[in-house]
Scaffold this motif. Structure first.
Motif, PDB file in Angstrom:
ATOM      1  N   LEU A 149       0.829  -1.204   0.000  1.00  0.00           N
ATOM      2  CA  LEU A 149       0.000   0.000   0.000  1.00  0.00           C
ATOM      3  C   LEU A 149       0.867   1.260   0.000  1.00  0.00           C
ATOM      4  O   LEU A 149       0.644   2.181  -0.780  1.00  0.00           O
ATOM      5  N   PHE A 150       1.851   1.286   0.893  1.00  0.00           N
ATOM      6  CA  PHE A 150       2.732   2.456   0.987  1.00  0.00           C
ATOM      7  C   PHE A 150       3.475   2.667  -0.323  1.00  0.00           C
ATOM      8  O   PHE A 150       3.533   3.784  -0.849  1.00  0.00           O
ATOM      9  N   ALA A 151       4.036   1.601  -0.860  1.00  0.00           N
ATOM     10  CA  ALA A 151       4.821   1.708  -2.094  1.00  0.00           C
ATOM     11  C   ALA A 151       3.971   2.207  -3.261  1.00  0.00           C
ATOM     12  O   ALA A 151       4.385   3.103  -3.998  1.00  0.00           O
ATOM     13  N   LEU A 152       2.794   1.641  -3.417  1.00  0.00           N
ATOM     14  CA  LEU A 152       1.947   2.038  -4.544  1.00  0.00           C
ATOM     15  C   LEU A 152       1.440   3.472  -4.397  1.00  0.00           C
ATOM     16  O   LEU A 152       1.467   4.242  -5.350  1.00  0.00           O
ATOM     17  N   ARG A 153       1.004   3.840  -3.194  1.00  0.00           N
ATOM     18  CA  ARG A 153       0.398   5.162  -3.010  1.00  0.00           C
ATOM     19  C   ARG A 153       1.430   6.287  -2.923  1.00  0.00           C
ATOM     20  O   ARG A 153       1.278   7.324  -3.552  1.00  0.00           O
ATOM     21  N   TYR A 154       2.497   6.085  -2.144  1.00  0.00           N
ATOM     22  CA  TYR A 154       3.398   7.199  -1.854  1.00  0.00           C
ATOM     23  C   TYR A 154       4.715   7.158  -2.622  1.00  0.00           C
ATOM     24  O   TYR A 154       5.318   8.197  -2.836  1.00  0.00           O
ATOM     25  N   GLU A 155       5.161   5.992  -3.022  1.00  0.00           N
ATOM     26  CA  GLU A 155       6.408   5.935  -3.778  1.00  0.00           C
ATOM     27  C   GLU A 155       6.138   5.906  -5.278  1.00  0.00           C
ATOM     28  O   GLU A 155       6.817   6.557  -6.049  1.00  0.00           O
ATOM     29  N   THR A 181      -3.019   6.901  -7.582  1.00  0.00           N
ATOM     30  CA  THR A 181      -4.191   7.408  -6.865  1.00  0.00           C
ATOM     31  C   THR A 181      -4.805   6.289  -6.023  1.00  0.00           C
ATOM     32  O   THR A 181      -4.535   5.096  -6.255  1.00  0.00           O
ATOM     33  N   VAL A 182      -5.657   6.675  -5.080  1.00  0.00           N
ATOM     34  CA  VAL A 182      -6.355   5.681  -4.266  1.00  0.00           C
ATOM     35  C   VAL A 182      -7.188   4.773  -5.166  1.00  0.00           C
ATOM     36  O   VAL A 182      -7.238   3.556  -4.966  1.00  0.00           O
ATOM     37  N   ALA A 183      -7.823   5.349  -6.184  1.00  0.00           N
ATOM     38  CA  ALA A 183      -8.629   4.542  -7.110  1.00  0.00           C
ATOM     39  C   ALA A 183      -7.758   3.512  -7.843  1.00  0.00           C
ATOM     40  O   ALA A 183      -8.162   2.355  -8.017  1.00  0.00           O
ATOM     41  N   GLN A 184      -6.571   3.917  -8.263  1.00  0.00           N
ATOM     42  CA  GLN A 184      -5.674   2.996  -8.962  1.00  0.00           C
ATOM     43  C   GLN A 184      -5.181   1.904  -8.018  1.00  0.00           C
ATOM     44  O   GLN A 184      -5.109   0.733  -8.392  1.00  0.00           O
ATOM     45  N   VAL A 185      -4.838   2.283  -6.779  1.00  0.00           N
ATOM     46  CA  VAL A 185      -4.403   1.294  -5.785  1.00  0.00           C
ATOM     47  C   VAL A 185      -5.539   0.311  -5.514  1.00  0.00           C
ATOM     48  O   VAL A 185      -5.317  -0.905  -5.444  1.00  0.00           O
ATOM     49  N   PRO A 189     -12.086  -2.452  -2.149  1.00  0.00           N
ATOM     50  CA  PRO A 189     -12.834  -1.192  -2.215  1.00  0.00           C
ATOM     51  C   PRO A 189     -11.961   0.010  -1.828  1.00  0.00           C
ATOM     52  O   PRO A 189     -11.060  -0.104  -1.001  1.00  0.00           O
ATOM     53  N   GLU A 190     -12.269   1.157  -2.432  1.00  0.00           N
ATOM     54  CA  GLU A 190     -11.508   2.369  -2.138  1.00  0.00           C
ATOM     55  C   GLU A 190     -11.574   2.718  -0.662  1.00  0.00           C
ATOM     56  O   GLU A 190     -10.585   3.170  -0.085  1.00  0.00           O
ATOM     57  N   LEU A 209      -4.698   2.823   4.675  1.00  0.00           N
ATOM     58  CA  LEU A 209      -3.673   3.866   4.565  1.00  0.00           C
ATOM     59  C   LEU A 209      -3.679   4.755   5.804  1.00  0.00           C
ATOM     60  O   LEU A 209      -2.625   5.110   6.330  1.00  0.00           O
ATOM     61  N   HIS A 210      -4.860   5.090   6.293  1.00  0.00           N
ATOM     62  CA  HIS A 210      -4.982   5.933   7.479  1.00  0.00           C
ATOM     63  C   HIS A 210      -4.336   5.258   8.697  1.00  0.00           C
ATOM     64  O   HIS A 210      -3.548   5.879   9.420  1.00  0.00           O
ATOM     65  N   ARG A 211      -4.661   3.982   8.914  1.00  0.00           N
ATOM     66  CA  ARG A 211      -4.062   3.243  10.038  1.00  0.00           C
ATOM     67  C   ARG A 211      -2.547   3.151   9.895  1.00  0.00           C
ATOM     68  O   ARG A 211      -1.807   3.310  10.871  1.00  0.00           O
ATOM     69  N   MET A 212      -2.095   2.888   8.670  1.00  0.00           N
ATOM     70  CA  MET A 212      -0.657   2.774   8.443  1.00  0.00           C
ATOM     71  C   MET A 212       0.043   4.105   8.711  1.00  0.00           C
ATOM     72  O   MET A 212       1.095   4.149   9.323  1.00  0.00           O
ATOM     73  N   LEU A 213      -0.549   5.201   8.258  1.00  0.00           N
ATOM     74  CA  LEU A 213       0.057   6.516   8.482  1.00  0.00           C
ATOM     75  C   LEU A 213       0.075   6.876   9.961  1.00  0.00           C
ATOM     76  O   LEU A 213       1.045   7.483  10.445  1.00  0.00           O
TER      77      LEU A 213
END
Length: 195
Positions: free
Chosen positions: A149-155, A159-163, A170-171, A178-182
């Motif tokens: 999740l981190f790699a796809l979204r932030y590195e 977009t969240v839709a693409q991830v 589901p988005e 992502l919220h919990r991970m952050l």
């Protein structure tokens, strides 16, 4: 000379146009251009996923492009190429983790509670390199799905839709994870807030 002209022309084509040529015409110069655009990024993605195992990353990068070639007829030209490519890469890494002993290790590490360290903020002087190292270590403690999740979204800056599309979830689920991970990362890196 013809190959050189194709190479110059290919730089101006969108990923989707190149992949459509690969799918419809078995166009090698278009495939080469896609490889040039994405091989390094995929290597980095796998390298991070596999705890800096460059040999495994290289193997799976090659496997991803082999699958792109073999699955070229399954490509839907109405969809963006990049998420389709990363879906293939993600499935390869997921398959690896499913069959590797590492999954048990990550599950065990996830159950550990992380120590909180008290530090005097006035004495804390750490440079950005130390911060990056701390982030890398915190990411290493995450289970493979959260690292993905981190790699796809932030590195990879998808977009969240693409991830959501890549991970087939589901988005809303992507957003909550992502919220919990952050929050976890914020807690782990609280000593570095002022850097």
């Amino acid at each position: 000379m013809i190959r050189f002209l194709h190479k110059r022309k290919s730089r101006h084509l969108a990923d989707e146009d190149l992949m459509q040529r690969v799918a419809e015409e078995r166009c090698e110069w278009a495939f080469d251009e896609l490889y040039q655009r994405y091989a390094q990024r995929l290597m980095g993605f796998f390298y991070r996923m596999y705890h800096q195992d460059s040999e495994r990353a290289a193997d799976d990068c090659q496997e991803t492009f082999m699958k792109v070639w073999h699955m070229r007829h399954q490509y839907n030209a109405d969809l963006a190429f990049r998420p389709w490519l990363y879906t293939i890469a993600y499935n390869i890494s997921r398959s690896y983790f499913r069959h590797a002993e590492l999954q048990e290790k990550y599950t065990a590490e996830q159950s550990l509670r992380y120590e909180e360290t008290d530090s005097d903020d006035s004495e804390l002087k750490i440079d950005q390199e130390t911060m990056r190292k701390a982030l890398s270590e915190a990411l290493e403690r995450l289970p493979s799905e959260q690292r993905t999740l981190f790699a796809l979204r932030y590195e990879e800056e998808l977009t969240v839709a693409q991830v959501s599309q890549i991970l087939d979830m589901p988005e809303g689920t992507v957003k909550s994870r992502l919220h919990r991970m952050l929050n976890y990362l914020k807690h782990e890196l609280k000593d570095y807030e002022r850097i």
